[in-house]
Enzyme design. Structure first.
Site, PDB file in Angstrom:
ATOM      1  N   GLU A 178       6.884  46.925 -29.949  1.00 36.21           N
ATOM      2  CA  GLU A 178       7.675  45.774 -30.363  1.00 36.21           C
ATOM      3  C   GLU A 178       6.978  44.844 -31.359  1.00 36.21           C
ATOM      4  OE1 GLU A 178      10.811  45.160 -29.624  1.00 36.21           O
ATOM      5  OE2 GLU A 178      11.044  46.911 -28.340  1.00 36.21           O
ATOM      6  N   SER A 451      31.729  31.261  32.706  1.00 35.59           N
ATOM      7  CA  SER A 451      30.654  31.380  33.713  1.00 35.59           C
ATOM      8  C   SER A 451      29.252  31.360  33.126  1.00 35.59           C
ATOM      9  CB  SER A 451      30.844  32.671  34.518  1.00 35.59           C
ATOM     10  OG  SER A 451      32.028  32.613  35.285  1.00 35.59           O
TER      11      SER A 451
END
Length: 753
Positions: A178, A451
């Site tokens: 690059e 319960s």
């Protein structure tokens, strides 16, 4: 003469225009320097919060089958092979697994790769050996799975990495492909522009770019893609300013964290760190030669060279980059030949997070709001390490979904799993559709608990009144006033009354009337006070009906309450986050050790745990035994009026598992706690076997036998009665197994027989 004047005029006009242009450019450069430099230094990009599951820490004796470890390795992207020289690979023996762990940045710091052999015996880790040294290890941990991310407003995902962890080969290849003169130009390379112009003119089309890495970075960070002279000028000026103000390594590191690599749904993958994980499931420092070449090659066009969509095109580009690496003496010929011959080997999944857990992520986001995190955390990114047990989470989702599929489509559910010793949430699902966010019933659905309140009532009575599991309680009709001041006559499930029975049996058989009587006797307001101390924050009405579970709690709150009962009576808040760091590893938060509040003393907590074990061993949850394989587990069923809610809470050696089933419209389900929620937990335990409870009797309690109706201490060798833990009670002389004092004969009285 006129000609000389004209030339002089043109000259001085040109000078003036040049000075004016230079002045404008200088002013513009000063403006850019003032605004751009600050922004580049502090706000270059935003980074997400990456969320990780809890790490799997293995040690000799740890309960995990070989098959489960293999499944875990597959899920986090390890490859099975006979050759484990490279990290990220594992092999399987008859009763062993060889693992070469990848390097990973754990919450307490980075760890290098490590190769070990894990040996198994009876579905447990028998030993862990470092390879090839053969040294026995006390523990070994695997890197956690990435389970989610909290994205930035820009929808850009990245994992910030420092230049020091990026392989030199990747950096050198990037510069060769690059920007070969990166370290020698000032942000703009006139020669590169000229070279590209000539190449493009010869080809008749754009075949080469003249932009430097700095220009590419500027374009990605600040500019649009439009091709105009003004934008190119703007790009060049900004590049010059950045190159002047910042050193080359800072620019290069920024580029490596910014460069675009494709899409994960609506989120863009930026940076070499996250791209390594997205395409290869690796950290950047692990990348091989051909993987480096592919990523560098993709920079030219991530969509065009997408290896999943266009593998041939991507491989051709990769091989071109490999040729550059070879030509520039970055790799040897043998390495080049081997790399070119490799087929593309990328992750099949197009998603960074393959298995989303939105309901667990929901509690992560809620917990984050309670922590003192920097407002600008998106500048550094976060790594959030959690307590999620992925195996438990998968089991929760499958068990819940399996039960919901069996019943009508209106039935919904939720599950929560917590480690009560550590005070951590290890798994959570808030509904039928566990892969979508929706309504998180685990933390939002307030439902009557039925319960499930009974263990709290009995623990309160034992704490306040000194009663025990051996204390006789009354199971006879009772009339009370409800909140409308009307007569209320509670009933047992079977509509019958037992008269007198032990508190233990009342709990194990889930008798309603004894719970009501004990709750009213100790004081409903006292029960409410203890519920508050157990973490309940929702409104509670102080009426007798609360003793039968009219209180509405979320599955999460129920789990928190039972966790305190199991944690030797000590309450501690539940948490899902263990620690938070920046992407660079700076610690922002680490959960401190929790001491908690001692709500019940350890004796009461043990008696409650013993009673819960009895519920599974011989009571309303005995159906659970078929999946326990001899492991000791406790639990409590819960059913509300008209079968609207089905609850079950299981407690084992380290976890509380809560399951709830019901309908959002509050219509009856036809399910009891045993026929509904218990079956979900049973399926969960089949997928993830529990750790057995420790029921060793602590001092000053001792196992003693008591008459089943009167609570009278009787000889331990009697065949009737209940053998229960209690503080030592003197056994009367001549007591019979029926609890009666046997009258001595005249002979015994005379001679002391």
């Amino acid at each position: 003469m006129i000609k000389r004047q004209w030339l002089s005029y043109l000259f001085w006009t040109g000078v003036k225009v040049g000075v004016a242009v230079a002045a404008v450019v200088a002013v513009y450069a000063i403006y850019l320097d003032a605004s751009l430099s600050k922004h580049f230094k502090t706000e270059r990009y935003q980074a997400p919060a990456l969320v990780y599951a809890g790490e799997l820490r293995l040690y000799p004796g740890y309960p995990i089958p070989q098959s489960t470890l293999i499944k875990t390795l597959e899920r986090i992207g390890y490859n099975r092979s006979n050759d484990t020289e490279q990290s990220g690979y594992y092999s399987v023996g008859n009763s062993s697994v060889m693992v070469h762990r990848r390097p990973f940045d754990f919450s307490d710091g980075p760890q290098m790769s490590k190769r070990v052999q894990i040996n198994f015996l009876n579905n447990r880790v028998a030993s862990i050996t470092s390879w090839p040294s053969g040294r026995e290890l006390e523990s070994f941990r695997l890197e956690p799975e990435l389970i989610g991310r909290i994205s930035t407003l820009s929808k850009e995902d990245r994992l910030l990495v420092g230049l020091e962890v990026v392989p030199n080969l990747l950096i050198e290849t990037l510069l060769q492909v690059e920007d070969r003169n990166f370290y020698h130009h000032q942000g703009v390379s006139p020669w590169a522009i000229l070279r590209a112009l000539v190449a493009n003119l010869k080809a008749g089309r754009t075949v080469q770019g003249g932009s430097t890495l700095t220009q590419q970075l500027v374009k990605n960070l600040y500019l649009t893609r439009e091709q105009t002279l003004w934008r190119k000028f703007h790009e060049a000026m900004m590049s010059l300013v950045i190159d002047y103000r910042f050193d080359k390594n800072t620019i290069l590191e920024t580029y490596l964290n910014e460069v675009y690599f494709g899409q994960d749904g609506r989120n863009a993958i930026h940076g070499i760190g996250l791209a390594s994980q997205f395409y290869f499931g690796k950290q950047v420092q692990e990348l091989s030669v051909y993987e480096v070449a592919l990523l560098i090659g993709m920079i030219k066009g991530p969509s065009y060279y997408d290896p999943r969509r266009f593998p041939e095109r991507a491989q051709e580009r990769r091989d071109t980059v490999l040729k550059v690496m070879f030509d520039q003496d970055l790799i040897a010929k043998s390495t080049y030949v081997a790399a070119v011959q490799r087929q593309l080997d990328v992750r099949e999944s197009r998603r960074l997070v393959e298995h989303p857990y939105p309901h667990y992520m929901d509690i992560i986001k809620r917990e984050m709001k309670t922590l003192a995190l920097p407002d600008d955390w998106q500048d550094t990114g976060l790594k959030i390490y959690t307590h999620m047990d992925v195996n438990a989470q998968e089991a929760v989702q499958k068990s819940l979904a399996g039960k919901l599929k069996e019943d009508d489509s209106a039935l919904e559910g939720a599950m929560v799993v917590a480690n009560y010793r550590q005070g951590t949430v290890t798994a959570l699902a808030g509904g039928r559709l566990s892969q979508t966010v929706g309504y998180n019933r685990a933390i939002m659905a307030l439902r009557p608990i039925g319960s499930l309140i009974k263990p709290v009532i009995y623990a309160t009575a034992m704490q306040e009144s000194g009663v025990g599991l051996h204390t006789p309680v009354v199971d006879e009709a009772i009339t009370l006033e409800d909140k409308q001041s009307k007569q209320w006559q509670p009933q047992n499930y079977d509509k019958e009354f037992k008269g007198s029975l032990l508190l233990y049996e009342a709990l194990v058989k889930s008798r309603n009337i004894p719970a009501v009587r004990v709750g009213v006797e100790v004081g409903v307001d006292t029960v409410v006070d203890y519920m508050r101390r157990l973490g309940v924050v929702t409104p509670l009405e102080v009426y007798p009906s609360l003793t039968l579970g009219s209180a509405s709690l979320t599955p999460y709150a129920v789990t928190r309450m039972y966790s305190a009962l199991m944690n030797d009576g000590r309450f501690q808040p539940l948490s899902a986050i263990s620690s938070i760091t920046t992407h660079q590893g700076d610690v922002l938060y680490r959960a401190s050790e929790k001491n908690g509040e001692q709500v019940f003393d350890t004796k009461v907590a043990y008696l409650t745990k013993f009673g819960l074990h009895g519920v599974v061993a011989e009571g309303t949850a005995s159906a659970l035994q078929r999946v326990l394989a001899g492991q000791k587990v406790g639990g409590k069923t819960g059913t509300t009026n008209d079968y609207r809610d089905s609850w079950f809470v299981a407690v084992d050696g380290e976890q509380v598992v809560t399951a709830w089933l019901g309908r959002d419209d509050n219509q009856p389900t036809g399910l009891t706690g045993s026929s509904g929620a218990l079956r979900v937990v049973a399926d969960y335990y089949e997928r993830k076997p529990p750790l057995s409870m420790a029921l060793n009797v602590p001092e000053p309690l001792k196992m003693q036998r008591f008459h089943e109706r009167t609570g009278q201490r009787i000889p331990n060798d009697c065949g009737n009665g209940e053998l229960l833990p209690a503080e030592e009670i003197r056994l009367p002389d001549n007591i019979t197994c029926e609890g009666n004092i046997e009258e001595k004969s005249w002979w015994d009285r005379l001679f002391g027989g």
